[in-house]
Design an enzyme around this catalytic site. Structure first.
Site, short mmCIF file in Angstrom:
data_model
loop_
_atom_site.label_atom_id
_atom_site.label_comp_id
_atom_site.label_asym_id
_atom_site.label_seq_id
_atom_site.Cartn_x
_atom_site.Cartn_y
_atom_site.Cartn_z
N MET A 39 0.85 -1.20 0.00
CA MET A 39 0.00 0.00 0.00
C MET A 39 0.88 1.24 0.00
O MET A 39 0.43 2.34 0.36
CB MET A 39 -0.92 -0.01 1.22
CG MET A 39 -1.86 -1.20 1.18
SD MET A 39 -3.38 -0.93 2.13
CE MET A 39 -2.73 -0.70 3.76
N GLY A 40 2.15 1.08 -0.38
CA GLY A 40 3.05 2.24 -0.42
C GLY A 40 3.54 2.62 0.96
O GLY A 40 3.50 1.81 1.89
N GLY A 45 11.01 -2.92 5.62
CA GLY A 45 10.27 -4.19 5.59
C GLY A 45 9.83 -4.52 4.17
O GLY A 45 10.04 -5.63 3.67
N HIS A 46 9.24 -3.52 3.51
CA HIS A 46 8.85 -3.72 2.11
C HIS A 46 10.09 -4.00 1.25
O HIS A 46 10.06 -4.84 0.35
CB HIS A 46 8.16 -2.47 1.55
CG HIS A 46 6.91 -2.07 2.26
ND1 HIS A 46 6.85 -0.96 3.07
CD2 HIS A 46 5.67 -2.60 2.28
CE1 HIS A 46 5.63 -0.83 3.55
NE2 HIS A 46 4.89 -1.82 3.10
N GLN A 70 -10.56 -2.66 1.74
CA GLN A 70 -10.11 -3.36 2.95
C GLN A 70 -10.12 -2.45 4.17
O GLN A 70 -9.66 -2.86 5.25
CB GLN A 70 -8.73 -3.99 2.74
CG GLN A 70 -7.59 -2.99 2.60
CD GLN A 70 -6.33 -3.66 2.08
OE1 GLN A 70 -6.27 -4.15 0.97
NE2 GLN A 70 -5.32 -3.71 2.93
N VAL A 186 10.77 -7.49 9.55
CA VAL A 186 11.92 -6.59 9.73
C VAL A 186 11.59 -5.64 10.87
O VAL A 186 10.49 -5.07 10.93
CB VAL A 186 12.21 -5.81 8.44
CG1 VAL A 186 13.40 -4.87 8.63
CG2 VAL A 186 12.47 -6.78 7.29
N SER A 196 4.09 1.10 8.34
CA SER A 196 3.82 2.42 7.78
C SER A 196 3.15 3.33 8.79
O SER A 196 3.18 4.56 8.67
CB SER A 196 2.92 2.29 6.54
OG SER A 196 3.49 1.35 5.66
N ARG A 197 2.52 2.71 9.80
CA ARG A 197 1.80 3.53 10.79
C ARG A 197 2.69 4.01 11.93
O ARG A 197 2.27 4.85 12.72
CB ARG A 197 0.61 2.74 11.35
CG ARG A 197 -0.47 2.50 10.28
CD ARG A 197 -1.65 1.71 10.81
NE ARG A 197 -2.76 1.65 9.88
CZ ARG A 197 -3.08 0.59 9.16
NH1 ARG A 197 -2.36 -0.52 9.23
NH2 ARG A 197 -4.13 0.62 8.35
P1 AMP Z 1 1.43 -2.95 3.48
O1 AMP Z 1 2.01 -1.93 2.57
O2 AMP Z 1 1.43 -2.56 4.92
O3 AMP Z 1 0.13 -3.52 2.98
O4 AMP Z 1 2.45 -4.18 3.43
C1 AMP Z 1 2.82 -4.75 2.22
C2 AMP Z 1 3.59 -6.02 2.50
O5 AMP Z 1 4.75 -5.72 3.26
C3 AMP Z 1 2.77 -7.03 3.31
O6 AMP Z 1 2.99 -8.33 2.80
C4 AMP Z 1 3.33 -6.86 4.69
O7 AMP Z 1 3.21 -8.03 5.49
C5 AMP Z 1 4.78 -6.57 4.39
N1 AMP Z 1 5.40 -5.90 5.52
C6 AMP Z 1 4.96 -4.79 6.17
N2 AMP Z 1 5.77 -4.51 7.22
C7 AMP Z 1 6.73 -5.45 7.24
C8 AMP Z 1 7.86 -5.72 8.08
N3 AMP Z 1 8.13 -4.95 9.12
N4 AMP Z 1 8.62 -6.79 7.79
C9 AMP Z 1 8.33 -7.58 6.73
N5 AMP Z 1 7.30 -7.39 5.90
C10 AMP Z 1 6.51 -6.35 6.14
#
Ligand code: AMP
Length: 292
Positions: A39-40, A45-46, A70, A186, A196-197
């Site tokens: 979601m950017g 982590g991303h 969602q 991560v 992201s939050r």
């Molecule tokens: P989001 O942008 O929050 O929807 O996350 C996109 C992807 O990144 C999802 O598969 C998340 O599980 C993964 N993700 C988000 N935060 C982390 C993190 N800290 N470590 C590993 N993967 C992450």
């Protein structure tokens, strides 16, 4: 002198037809295709998901889409961070080939769609209980993205434990020909899982939020010392989080890592997961660990 070649910028596409065409060409050239749905507001982590994808796939696609279906009413859809320029810089650094950043009207031209993925009981507990319809929205948009990008592999973070489980189940149940890869969480140096939050935490809450990591570590260590009573381990989680006055606990559970079922006894710690969710001010955070 070493000459550092600037990495080529990823192609940024907002139309489904163009993404399909890029995938078609990659496939025709014998390339494997990997997708990292996001979601950017990208962070390390991303980036780790992108690296895993880059290491295994020839044509790397990152989708950046804050999917409205969602989010529930009153959730943070409007406040969700949107940082496209910084996201593109990360994608460039990590050698992404295509960034798919569609508008809502591209993904949902009629505003809504009639067909939705029913995710079953795993979608109605924990995050699903607090966010009704959330996992239906996630599964549906992920299946749409699979239909658009047609990847061989797709990368998800274990950080969103329930999400990766539901996506793996969907792919299995519907025989979707995409291999799901799950990447470990991560964390910041002090243990807080990247999210992201996190940027919305005020400094005191930011510090307090490490309690989630410490609660999970304590749970792991009591299991290592031989505790097999799942409820007792869940109590350790809850007690630790509740000892932090800035945290409001939503849940702290020990579940089967493949089904999310609660069982009285931890038979195999490697197949058991501790999942926690808590609020710090207006910011809701989740975290988890496998118990071995
Ligand atoms: P989001 O942008 O929050 O929807 O996350 C996109 C992807 O990144 C999802 O598969 C998340 O599980 C993964 N993700 C988000 N935060 C982390 C993190 N800290 N470590 C590993 N993967 C992450």
């Amino acid at each position: 002198m070493t000459v550092v070649e600037p990495s080529p910028s990823p192609i940024v596409l907002d139309s489904i037809a163009e993404v399909r065409e890029a995938s078609r060409r990659a496939r025709a050239a014998g390339q494997t295709i990997g997708l990292v749905p996001t979601m950017g507001a990208l962070h390390e982590g991303h980036a780790r998901l992108i690296d895993a994808c880059r290491a295994r796939c020839d044509h790397v696609v990152v989708s950046i889409y804050v999917n409205p279906t969602q989010f529930g009413p009153g959730e943070d859809l409007d406040r969700y961070p949107r940082t496209l320029e910084a996201d593109l810089a990360i994608c460039r650094e990590r050698g992404v080939d295509v960034v798919f950043a569609p508008k809502d009207r591209e993904m949902y031209p009629q505003g809504t769609i009639a067909t939705k993925i029913e995710v079953g009981a795993a979608g109605t507990i924990l995050e699903g209980a607090i966010r009704p319809g959330h996992f239906q929205g996630v599964a549906t948009v992920v299946l749409k993205l699979f239909g658009i990008v047609v990847p061989d592999r797709a990368y998800f973070g274990r950080k969103d434990f329930q999400q990766q489980l539901i996506i793996r189940k969907m792919v299995d149940d519907l025989n979707v020909p995409v291999l799901i890869e799950v990447v470990p969480t991560v964390r910041e140096r002090d243990g807080l899982a990247l999210s992201s939050r996190n940027r919305f935490l005020d400094p005191e809450d930011r510090e307090a939020a490490t309690v989630l990591f410490w609660a999970l570590e304590r749970a792991k260590s009591v299991v290592k010392r031989g505790e097999r009573n799942a409820e007792r381990v869940a109590e350790v989680l809850a007690e630790t989080i509740e000892a932090e006055s800035r945290a409001t606990l939503d849940y702290a559970v020990v579940v089967d890592a493949e089904t999310l079922e609660t069982k009285p006894t931890i038979v195999d710690p490697a197949r058991s997961a501790a999942l926690v969710a808590a609020r710090f001010g207006a910011v809701r955070l989740i975290d988890n660990t496998l118990l071995a």
